[in-house]
Design an enzyme around this catalytic site. Sequence first.
Site, short mmCIF file in Angstrom:
data_model
loop_
_atom_site.label_atom_id
_atom_site.label_comp_id
_atom_site.label_asym_id
_atom_site.label_seq_id
_atom_site.Cartn_x
_atom_site.Cartn_y
_atom_site.Cartn_z
N CYS A 219 0.85 -1.14 0.10
CA CYS A 219 0.13 -0.07 0.01
C CYS A 219 0.87 1.30 -0.18
O CYS A 219 2.21 1.22 0.68
CB CYS A 219 -0.92 0.17 1.27
SG CYS A 219 -2.09 -1.47 1.39
N THR B 282 -0.05 9.24 0.27
CA THR B 282 0.35 10.39 0.61
C THR B 282 -0.87 11.16 1.41
O THR B 282 -2.05 11.04 0.52
CB THR B 282 0.98 11.42 -0.65
OG1 THR B 282 1.82 10.77 -1.27
CG2 THR B 282 1.43 12.55 -0.05
N GLU C 261 2.23 -3.63 -5.85
CA GLU C 261 1.18 -4.71 -5.85
C GLU C 261 -0.15 -4.13 -6.73
O GLU C 261 -0.47 -2.99 -6.43
CB GLU C 261 0.65 -5.20 -4.39
CG GLU C 261 -0.33 -6.14 -4.27
CD GLU C 261 -0.71 -6.29 -2.78
OE1 GLU C 261 -1.48 -6.01 -2.28
OE2 GLU C 261 0.22 -7.33 -2.54
#
Length: 513
Positions: free
Chosen positions: A369, A372, A403
């Site tokens: 994951c 910002t 991912e």
Amino acid sequence: MADPSVDVVEGCRLPVLRKNQDNEDEWPLAEILSVKDNPGRKLYYVHYIDFNKRLDEWVTPDRLDLKKLQFPKKEAKTPTKNGLSGSRPSSPERDVRKSLDLNNVQCASAPSRGKTLPTPKRKAESVSLATQVTAATPVPSLPSSAEASQASVFPAIRDTPFIKSRDEHEQLTTNGTPRRLIPSQPGRKRKNCGTDEDSQDSSDGIPTAPRMTGSLVSDRSHDDIVTRMKNIDCIELGRHRLKPWYFSPYPQELTTLPILYLCEFCLKYVKSLKCLQRHLTKCNLRHPPGNEIYRKGTISFFEIDGRKNKAYSQNLCLLAKCFLDHKTLYYDTDPFLFYVMTEYDPKGFHIVGYFSKEKESTEDYNVACILTLPPYQRRGYGKLLIEFSYELSKVEGRTGTPEKPLSDLGLLSYRSYWSQTILEILMDLKSENGERPQITINEISEITSVKKEDVISTLQYLNLINYYKGQYILTLSEEIVDGHERAMQKRHLRIDPKCLHFTPKDWSKRGKW
């Protein structure tokens, strides 16, 4: 436009008034997800069709166009062999892709990531040698990496746009990578936070236990009305107030509060400002727990072990889920490392963003994951997080990839980073003995630690690969070069490898980490 005699129920579709980016009125089609009876009037929670879920909102009846109301259709329930209802969502269609070996990639077509990019036409007046390769020229498959797959780099005048529109980026966000399932291991159970959206279905329609892999990909097949709706109105984090975009499984009793208060250092959530002030008198943290592995100027990165700092990692995941829709959430953070980027001032180290990665990834993922926080977006921090993840991969001596699937904003950032990084290498190549500079796909991958498949897809996305006189060439147009130079002038934040103090660990030799 609301008619009190018409009963608008969940599942109805109708145009709803909203303001667009230019602050103009528009009436996009929306679906009613929930109806709430408030004293005096009703409120409707709507999802705008073909819009991102972060735009979902509660609306008043006067914003509904009841003249074009569409009532939900009743779905016929199909019996199953065990008597269960056939309304269970089917398993998501797996995108069975062959590995992007250089033998199987066609240069003339875009990578299998959604929309195929049109092949640009050449200008008629272009007469240089490089521009004589017309767009209609059939391009054979790329040679294998074992062969001399060298590509010459030289300029050409082309009509290829360097920066694609936002719509073209967003059409690529559904790209998925097949995930390898790891059989259940005794002694390690993982809890899913309130949803089953990442559990695998058995053949008889009964969900099995959650996967034991560290992947956080949400397969979207188990969305229900609860997880489709934002449940937190506002979060106060330090000096910022954040409006969440998506559902996050915070405790139910906190979802009714107008503001959820978080300690910006330990990320503990409390229900009131007074509770937060009392907590701050006892909280000794002024930076994320873990080791500071990078510092330059006011920017620092902290490495946090999900097993050693479980409470902080869980709180970080809950906060991140408010802004990430493509990921599911587990309370078991043991298989993950978290890298938190902070900005320093005299009050302490304030969280800017973070990314997580599996301690052991079977798919060469270097990011699980990445986020910002909204107050720091559009300031270059996203690319800094991405660049830092690849710097860690360089130290580890391996290539990495994020991912999949990426969110729309994540794909924008990664596409931009890959493009700038690869173009930076190509433009720095120098010719020897008057010949064109040459480089291979594998060499680009080794220099950047970007996985070979991502290098190929980026070159195809930029439409740089051409086949000319029996060899593959990379043609850099003046437009691409100018666009790259302008982008690099705006990119002030960069990672300095000299400021990185990081020693990779071999997690395969650690039984329980």
